[in-house]
Scaffold this active site. Structure first.
Site, PDB file in Angstrom:
ATOM      1  N   GLU A 151      -6.492  -7.271   7.881  1.00 35.19           N
ATOM      2  CA  GLU A 151      -5.379  -7.007   6.959  1.00 35.19           C
ATOM      3  C   GLU A 151      -4.993  -8.257   6.161  1.00 35.19           C
ATOM      4  O   GLU A 151      -4.583  -9.252   6.750  1.00 35.19           O
ATOM      5  CB  GLU A 151      -4.159  -6.532   7.767  1.00 35.19           C
ATOM      6  CG  GLU A 151      -2.942  -6.264   6.902  1.00 35.19           C
ATOM      7  CD  GLU A 151      -1.741  -5.758   7.692  1.00 35.19           C
ATOM      8  OE1 GLU A 151      -1.750  -5.840   8.931  1.00 35.19           O
ATOM      9  OE2 GLU A 151      -0.788  -5.300   7.049  1.00 35.19           O
ATOM     10  N   GLU A 157       3.963 -15.302   5.464  1.00 36.92           N
ATOM     11  CA  GLU A 157       3.756 -15.031   6.887  1.00 36.92           C
ATOM     12  C   GLU A 157       2.569 -15.796   7.450  1.00 36.92           C
ATOM     13  O   GLU A 157       2.552 -16.138   8.631  1.00 36.92           O
ATOM     14  CB  GLU A 157       3.562 -13.526   7.120  1.00 36.92           C
ATOM     15  CG  GLU A 157       4.831 -12.738   6.836  1.00 36.92           C
ATOM     16  CD  GLU A 157       4.662 -11.246   7.090  1.00 36.92           C
ATOM     17  OE1 GLU A 157       4.008 -10.874   8.071  1.00 36.92           O
ATOM     18  OE2 GLU A 157       5.189 -10.460   6.293  1.00 36.92           O
ATOM     19  N   ASP A 184      -2.239  -3.587   2.945  1.00 36.31           N
ATOM     20  CA  ASP A 184      -0.822  -3.234   3.137  1.00 36.31           C
ATOM     21  C   ASP A 184      -0.165  -3.435   1.772  1.00 36.31           C
ATOM     22  O   ASP A 184      -0.154  -4.551   1.241  1.00 36.31           O
ATOM     23  CB  ASP A 184      -0.241  -4.180   4.197  1.00 36.31           C
ATOM     24  CG  ASP A 184       1.244  -3.965   4.479  1.00 36.31           C
ATOM     25  OD1 ASP A 184       1.980  -3.570   3.556  1.00 36.31           O
ATOM     26  OD2 ASP A 184       1.673  -4.234   5.618  1.00 36.31           O
ATOM     27  N   HIS A 187       2.252  -6.385   1.158  1.00 33.63           N
ATOM     28  CA  HIS A 187       1.630  -7.698   0.921  1.00 33.63           C
ATOM     29  C   HIS A 187       0.934  -7.726  -0.441  1.00 33.63           C
ATOM     30  O   HIS A 187       0.972  -8.743  -1.138  1.00 33.63           O
ATOM     31  CB  HIS A 187       0.614  -8.012   2.028  1.00 33.63           C
ATOM     32  CG  HIS A 187       1.203  -8.034   3.402  1.00 33.63           C
ATOM     33  ND1 HIS A 187       2.257  -8.850   3.753  1.00 33.63           N
ATOM     34  CD2 HIS A 187       0.904  -7.325   4.518  1.00 33.63           C
ATOM     35  CE1 HIS A 187       2.584  -8.647   5.026  1.00 33.63           C
ATOM     36  NE2 HIS A 187       1.767  -7.719   5.510  1.00 33.63           N
ATOM     37  N   HIS A 210      -1.481   0.389   5.017  1.00 30.35           N
ATOM     38  CA  HIS A 210      -0.058   0.302   5.394  1.00 30.35           C
ATOM     39  C   HIS A 210       0.795   0.551   4.159  1.00 30.35           C
ATOM     40  O   HIS A 210       0.547  -0.047   3.110  1.00 30.35           O
ATOM     41  CB  HIS A 210       0.266  -1.104   5.923  1.00 30.35           C
ATOM     42  CG  HIS A 210       0.106  -1.244   7.396  1.00 30.35           C
ATOM     43  ND1 HIS A 210       0.054  -2.458   8.026  1.00 30.35           N
ATOM     44  CD2 HIS A 210       0.020  -0.301   8.383  1.00 30.35           C
ATOM     45  CE1 HIS A 210      -0.068  -2.266   9.335  1.00 30.35           C
ATOM     46  NE2 HIS A 210      -0.096  -0.962   9.569  1.00 30.35           N
ATOM     47  N   ARG A 216      10.226  -3.633   1.594  1.00 33.16           N
ATOM     48  CA  ARG A 216       9.767  -3.254   2.945  1.00 33.16           C
ATOM     49  C   ARG A 216      10.627  -2.153   3.561  1.00 33.16           C
ATOM     50  O   ARG A 216      10.616  -1.940   4.769  1.00 33.16           O
ATOM     51  CB  ARG A 216       9.661  -4.461   3.883  1.00 33.16           C
ATOM     52  CG  ARG A 216       8.411  -4.363   4.717  1.00 33.16           C
ATOM     53  CD  ARG A 216       7.993  -5.567   5.470  1.00 33.16           C
ATOM     54  NE  ARG A 216       6.588  -5.376   5.872  1.00 33.16           N
ATOM     55  CZ  ARG A 216       5.832  -6.269   6.444  1.00 33.16           C
ATOM     56  NH1 ARG A 216       6.286  -7.459   6.724  1.00 33.16           N
ATOM     57  NH2 ARG A 216       4.592  -6.020   6.757  1.00 33.16           N
ATOM     58  N   GLU A 245       4.756   1.120   7.696  1.00 34.72           N
ATOM     59  CA  GLU A 245       5.112  -0.073   8.466  1.00 34.72           C
ATOM     60  C   GLU A 245       6.285  -0.684   7.711  1.00 34.72           C
ATOM     61  O   GLU A 245       6.101  -1.500   6.813  1.00 34.72           O
ATOM     62  CB  GLU A 245       3.927  -1.037   8.557  1.00 34.72           C
ATOM     63  CG  GLU A 245       4.235  -2.170   9.508  1.00 34.72           C
ATOM     64  CD  GLU A 245       3.270  -3.326   9.372  1.00 34.72           C
ATOM     65  OE1 GLU A 245       2.850  -3.853  10.402  1.00 34.72           O
ATOM     66  OE2 GLU A 245       2.948  -3.713   8.235  1.00 34.72           O
TER      67      GLU A 245
HETATM   68  C1  LER Z   1       2.757  -8.198   9.012  1.00 37.40           C
HETATM   69  O1  LER Z   1       3.497  -8.438   7.874  1.00 37.40           O
HETATM   70  C2  LER Z   1       1.950  -6.995   8.860  1.00 37.40           C
HETATM   71  O2  LER Z   1       1.885  -6.389   7.811  1.00 37.40           O
HETATM   72  C3  LER Z   1       1.218  -6.557  10.025  1.00 37.40           C
HETATM   73  O3  LER Z   1       0.654  -5.307   9.802  1.00 37.40           O
HETATM   74  C4  LER Z   1       0.144  -7.563  10.365  1.00 37.40           C
HETATM   75  O4  LER Z   1       0.404  -8.361  11.417  1.00 37.40           O
HETATM   76 MN    MN Z   2       0.982  -4.426   7.593  1.00 36.72          MN
END
Ligand code: LER
Ligand code: MN
Length: 272
Positions: A151, A157, A184, A187, A210, A216, A245
């Protein structure tokens, strides 16, 4: 596409990116709200009993979409690019056990922040440490028929593998059939150029996604361009998991409910 929600055990750290805590309760809630699956964020492989997990899933007609490993880094400090041999052994053991669990549940294990940081070290050294562990876990996963999903995670992070292009370049170096990608969109909104273009450029590796909005929060509660996301994913026939997520804002039940209403409502055509 199928819809899942990230959950964890009761003991997960306060900063775990999950909606619900307590595996049994979360499975019941996910089913009641209309999800197809749950993503299990685990610190340790023995946090759940396989027989209980199967029973709860069966009773609620739910699947495990993937096992995620962020808590292995956040709570236990273990990661792929650690130079300490004892820590590497512990990480390898944990991943093998996650892979064994995934062979019965979902078939996918995520590598997010567990890849570890560069942290001022020489990039070649960090990449070699990563590749060494990547091949070891891929060998075990191959025997169990499990895929590893790497990912891209934003720079605030972790400082290693932030966008889809960087991740694809690493996956090319790894060059293993069972090492693929878990983008994701939270991100991607920070790191990638155009979300749709980036999905399409890197489509050969996209195996799992994700979902979260730009803040978020639940999809639909921010300013993410969901049209661009759905159109680009469906342009190359993506029909896999989309897992919420998200931060449990304003509270877990509302966040999980809004996610289902928005995705199955506004974007319902993609969830048949
Ligand atoms: C953390 O920001 C994240 O997206 C998780 O899925 C990965 O550790
Ligand atoms: Mn994620």
């Amino acid at each position: 596409m199928k819809l899942s929600v990230a959950i964890a055990g009761k003991e997960a750290m306060p900063n775990a990116f999950v909606v619900f805590r307590g595996v049994k309760e979360s499975i019941i809630k996910a089913h009641t709200l209309g999800y197809d699956g749950v993503e299990l964020a685990l610190k340790r492989p023995d946090e759940v009993s396989k027989s209980e997990l199967s029973q709860w899933l069966r009773e609620n007609s739910l699947e495990v979409s993937a096992i995620s490993s962020g808590q292995v880094f956040a709570a236990r400090g273990l990661h792929f690019t650690d130079e300490n041999q004892e820590n590497r052994k512990e990480l390898y053991k944990t991943f093998c056990e996650f892979i064994d669990l995934a062979s019965d549940f979902g078939g996918l294990v995520n590598i997010g922040r567990t890849r570890g940081p560069i942290a001022g070290r020489d990039l070649a050294l960090v990449e070699n440490l990563f590749l060494d562990m990547a091949h070891k876990v891929a060998d075990h996963a191959e025997k169990r028929g499990v895929e590893l999903i790497l990912e891209p995670v934003n720079r605030y992070e972790i400082d290693f593998l932030n966008n889809l292009d960087e991740c694809s370049a690493m996956l090319k170096k790894i060059n293993r059939k069972n090492f693929v990608m878990m983008p994701d969109v939270f991100h991607m909104n920070i790191e990638d150029d155009k979300i749709g273009d980036s999905f399409i450029r890197n489509k050969e590796y996209v195996r799992y996604v994700h979902f979260a909005d730009t803040n978020r929060h639940a999809p639909g509660d921010g300013h993410m361009d969901w049209k661009e996301i759905f159109e680009s994913l469906s342009s190359f026939g993506y029909d896999g998991w989309t897992t919420a997520e998200i931060l449990p804002y304003p509270d877990p039940d509302t966040a999980a409910k809004r996610t289902v209403e928005y995705l199955r409502g506004t974007w319902g055509q993609y969830y048949r």
